[in-house]
Design an enzyme around this catalytic site. Structure first.
Site, mmCIF file in Angstrom:
data_model
loop_
_atom_site.group_PDB
_atom_site.id
_atom_site.type_symbol
_atom_site.label_atom_id
_atom_site.label_comp_id
_atom_site.label_asym_id
_atom_site.label_seq_id
_atom_site.Cartn_x
_atom_site.Cartn_y
_atom_site.Cartn_z
ATOM 1 N N ARG A 1 0.823 -1.219 0.000
ATOM 2 C CA ARG A 1 0.000 0.000 0.000
ATOM 3 C C ARG A 1 0.856 1.268 0.000
ATOM 4 N NH1 ARG A 1 -3.790 -3.071 -1.865
ATOM 5 N NH2 ARG A 1 -4.394 -4.707 -0.419
ATOM 6 N N LYS B 1 0.752 -8.994 13.732
ATOM 7 C CA LYS B 1 -0.512 -9.289 13.044
ATOM 8 C C LYS B 1 -0.652 -10.800 13.078
ATOM 9 C CE LYS B 1 -2.747 -8.899 8.469
ATOM 10 N NZ LYS B 1 -2.712 -8.229 7.146
ATOM 11 N N GLU C 1 -6.030 -12.481 8.010
ATOM 12 C CA GLU C 1 -5.721 -12.527 6.576
ATOM 13 C C GLU C 1 -4.602 -13.536 6.277
ATOM 14 O OE1 GLU C 1 -5.116 -8.332 5.649
ATOM 15 O OE2 GLU C 1 -7.272 -8.108 5.311
ATOM 16 N N ARG D 1 -2.117 -6.420 17.128
ATOM 17 C CA ARG D 1 -3.163 -5.776 16.347
ATOM 18 C C ARG D 1 -4.517 -6.485 16.493
ATOM 19 N NH1 ARG D 1 -2.361 -5.472 10.728
ATOM 20 N NH2 ARG D 1 -3.004 -3.326 10.459
ATOM 21 N N ARG E 1 -18.199 -8.844 9.497
ATOM 22 C CA ARG E 1 -16.804 -8.450 9.718
ATOM 23 C C ARG E 1 -16.693 -7.272 10.698
ATOM 24 N NH1 ARG E 1 -12.478 -7.017 4.942
ATOM 25 N NH2 ARG E 1 -11.178 -5.593 6.140
ATOM 26 N N ASP F 1 -11.946 -1.139 7.679
ATOM 27 C CA ASP F 1 -10.584 -1.050 7.168
ATOM 28 C C ASP F 1 -10.314 0.286 6.481
ATOM 29 O OD1 ASP F 1 -8.050 -1.767 6.509
ATOM 30 O OD2 ASP F 1 -8.592 -3.149 4.904
ATOM 31 N N GLU G 1 -4.648 4.336 1.081
ATOM 32 C CA GLU G 1 -5.076 3.133 0.366
ATOM 33 C C GLU G 1 -6.465 3.271 -0.247
ATOM 34 O OE1 GLU G 1 -4.983 -0.393 2.760
ATOM 35 O OE2 GLU G 1 -5.862 -1.640 1.203
ATOM 36 N N GLU H 1 -15.159 11.985 -0.519
ATOM 37 C CA GLU H 1 -16.305 11.175 -0.089
ATOM 38 C C GLU H 1 -17.485 11.360 -1.045
ATOM 39 O OE1 GLU H 1 -18.027 12.263 3.695
ATOM 40 O OE2 GLU H 1 -18.770 10.212 4.000
ATOM 41 N N TRP I 1 -14.680 -11.467 1.577
ATOM 42 C CA TRP I 1 -13.993 -10.573 2.507
ATOM 43 C C TRP I 1 -14.895 -9.873 3.528
ATOM 44 C CZ3 TRP I 1 -8.756 -10.608 2.608
ATOM 45 C CH2 TRP I 1 -8.109 -11.213 1.526
HETATM 46 C C1 BDP Z 1 -5.659 -3.661 4.621
HETATM 47 C C2 BDP Z 1 -4.685 -3.741 3.511
HETATM 48 C C3 BDP Z 1 -3.720 -4.872 3.635
HETATM 49 C C4 BDP Z 1 -3.145 -4.910 5.017
HETATM 50 C C5 BDP Z 1 -4.235 -4.990 6.041
HETATM 51 C C6 BDP Z 1 -3.742 -4.869 7.469
HETATM 52 O O1 BDP Z 1 -5.411 -3.853 2.306
HETATM 53 O O2 BDP Z 1 -2.744 -4.676 2.653
HETATM 54 O O3 BDP Z 1 -2.274 -5.973 5.176
HETATM 55 O O4 BDP Z 1 -5.125 -3.925 5.856
HETATM 56 O O5 BDP Z 1 -3.969 -3.814 8.064
HETATM 57 O O6 BDP Z 1 -6.042 -2.332 4.663
HETATM 58 O O7 BDP Z 1 -3.174 -5.798 8.013
#
Ligand code: BDP
Length: 675
Positions: free
Chosen positions: A156, A278, A282, A315, A332, A361, A389, A507, A537
């Protein structure tokens, strides 16, 4: 940090006199040395003076720098306040014999921050006459998270490659990293994690003898600017590089392995900050694979770090990224709260949870994460994303400080009125041992650091807001604009206005009313309304021919709204009282539903998208009027980005409006063309 020559003669003379002699009452090493060097650089460049550094007090005008670790002074009536670690005072003392500017730091870092404040005052043209400044940061941890990979790419990243790495190694020439350290400390940042939270194979080895000498070089460099170095780690490292067959946090061999790894790190870096993690997110490994929870995982690492004063930043961005869109029982948005709230009180003292500002996110508009305030016995810091992002990837102008301020000023009501997020993250609400703010960086090796020159305002503003959460978005934008483009009143007022308007503009032409997403999968740039709609997702808008939005009410939806304290829970639950800007985040409504603004949802979508494009065009025109008032290179760079923004805003408008016109069959009441 251009340190442009001061044009105002009076200011120039006043500071020129004071800075021509500098008495330093502290050892000229480490952070104090870096502070003095920065001061000399600024004084030469802005005031054209060559300060004499002295140890004896002279007669006449001078600057007196002192480091007093147990300094105290009256803050409020009757209340003594000790200078905290990073605090400083800056005041002018005038008597018949002397005219002295006095800078007292509560630590070497305090001296450094005081020097940067002084340099800021000089470049903003603020007179030293009668100056009385007492500054203490709002937040103890003021962190920067790099999402840089060892192969020099940046996850990103929108401003070139990494300044930290090349071809799988840490760079030899660290001059750019040193400048970055200067930039960060100039706005008060005091911690940095230098690798991506998604830790791949190479970075997994950062904690081994192969890489630690290089990591230590960076730690030395940041240390000189009061910045502590952290590493993101791979929870499965005991398997990946340790040769064990498990990473179970309750397994003794695993615990011993981490204990060894940590002690090796401290041999190289005695003041190492700790780990950013983390886990179970994901596809990243984590404690769940062994039937353990996040407290088990975090505490194992915390125990290894504890002896050395290190911390674990764990996190909360944890959710099921393999969920089925047809399964309405999962959401989510609910995930972070559901995973972590039950663990309140179970984390070691040196564990901090890092919580993204919203439940999803980093979308252009989200509600505040309901985890803030919900965990009274757990250290926590907020995580923002400076890198744009989902907000235009530094091709579009989007000044994010107003968005971040809204979050900090949100009253969670956790302990009744006045339980603002900024009090949760500053640690004052629940008396946390560790607390603060973290953010994902937006820089790369582009010459201008951030790709879009105006995106620098987000980096600058992040630091300033983290240092002082009560500064306004306008104050921050104005400081940055003046120091970046000079004090010309037309330039300042134009750029200031452009910055302040930019988030609502972005926005307007992107996803409406808080629903989020609608972006190209994976890249997250540009519109693709259904791009994520039927994937796994958890990022849906549920638009059909009748309506749009996610029902997150307790009564008929996912129940997310109930994660808030009253009265927010009731407010979000209520279709009538839910704020318009978040309506589609909380409710699924027919297109003809009337907003509090009086408009129908569909007409709001059309209107904001037409308006957003007009506003983007206005940004372009405003900038064009500065031709000749801003240097050509930067003028052209910004003009190029704004042209792209206009074109791209039109694309967003057309895709979104067409989609909703075709879904709903309802025409625009103003008869504008929708394809
Ligand atoms: C999302 C991003 C991804 C990150 C993830 C994160 O798309 O690339 O790895 O968050 O925060 O925003 O771990």
């Amino acid at each position: 940090m251009q340190y442009s020559p001061v044009e105002n003669q009076i200011i120039r003379n006043q500071y020129g006199r004071l800075l021509s002699r500098i008495v330093v009452d502290a050892e000229l090493t480490g952070v104090v040395a870096a502070a003095v060097e920065e001061l000399l650089r600024g004084a030469r460049s802005m005031l054209d003076v060559e300060p004499a550094i002295m140890t004896e007090i002279p007669k006449g005008s001078y600057l007196h720098i002192r480091l007093i670790e147990d300094a105290g002074y009256r803050r409020n009536e009757g209340q003594r306040w000790k200078l905290e670690r990073d605090a400083f005072t800056l005041r002018q003392v005038q008597t018949l014999e002397e005219d002295r500017l006095q800078l007292i730091g509560g630590s070497a870092a305090g001296v450094l921050y005081g020097v940067f404040e002084l340099l800021r005052f000089i470049s903003l043209g603020i007179s030293p006459e009668g100056l009385v400044i007492e500054e203490c940061p709002s937040n103890r941890l003021r962190m920067m998270n790099q999402w840089d990979n060892a192969d020099a790419t940046i996850e990103r990243g929108y401003a070139g490659n990494s300044i930290f790495y090349e071809s799988g190694r840490i760079v030899k020439d660290v001059s750019r990293v040193r400048d970055y350290a200067r930039l960060l400390s100039s706005v008060g940042i005091n911690g940095i994690s230098i690798n991506n939270v998604n830790v791949h194979d190479i970075e997994t080895s950062f904690i081994t003898d192969e890489f630690l000498p290089d990591v230590a070089r960076l730690a030395d460099l940041f240390r000189a600017y009061g910045i502590t170095l952290f590493l993101s780690i791979n929870f499965a490292a005991p398997i990946t590089i340790g040769g064990l067959d498990t990473a179970d946090p309750l397994d003794d061999t695993v615990r011993a392995w981490w204990g060894n790894a940590v002690s090796r790190i401290y041999e190289y870096i005695p003041d190492f900050g700790g780990f950013l993690v983390k886990a179970d997110s994901e596809h990243r490994p984590g404690p769940y694979a062994y039937g353990r929870d996040h407290a088990d995982g975090a505490n194992m690492l915390a125990e290894a770090l504890e002896t050395y004063g290190g911390i674990v930043i764990w996190r909360c961005f944890v959710y099921d990224c393999m969920q089925d869109w047809r399964d309405r029982t999962t959401d989510r948005a609910r995930a972070a709260y559901e995973h972590f709230k039950p663990l309140d009180g179970r984390f070691c003292d040196n564990v901090i949870l890092q919580i993204k500002n919203g439940p999803m996110d980093f979308q252009v508009r989200e509600p505040v994460s309901p985890l803030f305030g919900a965990m009274k016995d757990t250290n926590q810091i907020i995580e923002y994303q400076i890198t744009q992002e989902y907000t235009g990837q530094q091709r579009h102008l989007c000044y994010l400080i107003p968005q971040w301020k809204r979050v900090l000023d949100f009253d969670t009501q956790a302990t009744g009125a006045g339980s603002d997020v900024k009090r949760v993250v500053s640690g004052s609400l629940f008396g946390m041992k560790y607390s603060g703010i973290a953010a994902v960086s937006n820089i790369g090796d582009d010459e201008n650091w951030t790709g879009h020159p105006l995106a620098q305002a987000n980096l600058y503003g992040y630091g300033r807001l983290t240092w002082n959460s009560d500064l306004t978005s306008e104050e921050i934008a104005e400081e940055w604009t003046r120091m970046t483009f000079g004090n010309d009143i037309t330039v300042v007022s134009t750029v200031l206005q452009m910055l302040i308007q930019s988030w609502p503009i972005y926005e307007n032409y992107t996803s409406p009313l808080g629903v989020g997403w609608m972006v190209t999968p994976h890249y997250h740039y540009g519109p693709d309304v259904d791009g994520y709609e039927y994937s796994r997702w958890g990022t849906y808008h549920f638009a059909d021919r009748n309506g749009v939005g996610v029902d997150r009410t307790k009564a008929t939806g996912t129940g997310y709204a109930a994660q808030y304290f009253p009265p927010h829970a009731e407010m979000y639950e209520s279709l009538e009282r839910c704020p318009d800007e978040l309506l589609l985040f909380f409710h699924h409504v027919p297109y003809v539903h009337r907003l509090q603004s009086g408009k129908t949802v569909i007409q709001h979508i059309y209107d904001t998208h037409f308006l957003g494009v007009e506003q983007a065009e206005q940004l372009q025109q405003n900038w064009a009027a500065l031709s000749g008032l801003v240097d050509t290179a930067r003028y052209e760079q910004v003009a190029g980005r704004l042209a792209e923004q206009v074109e791209h805003a039109q694309y967003w408008r057309d895709v979104i409006n067409t989609y909703f016109y075709r879904k709903s069959g309802i025409p625009d009441v103003n008869g504008r063309t929708i394809y």
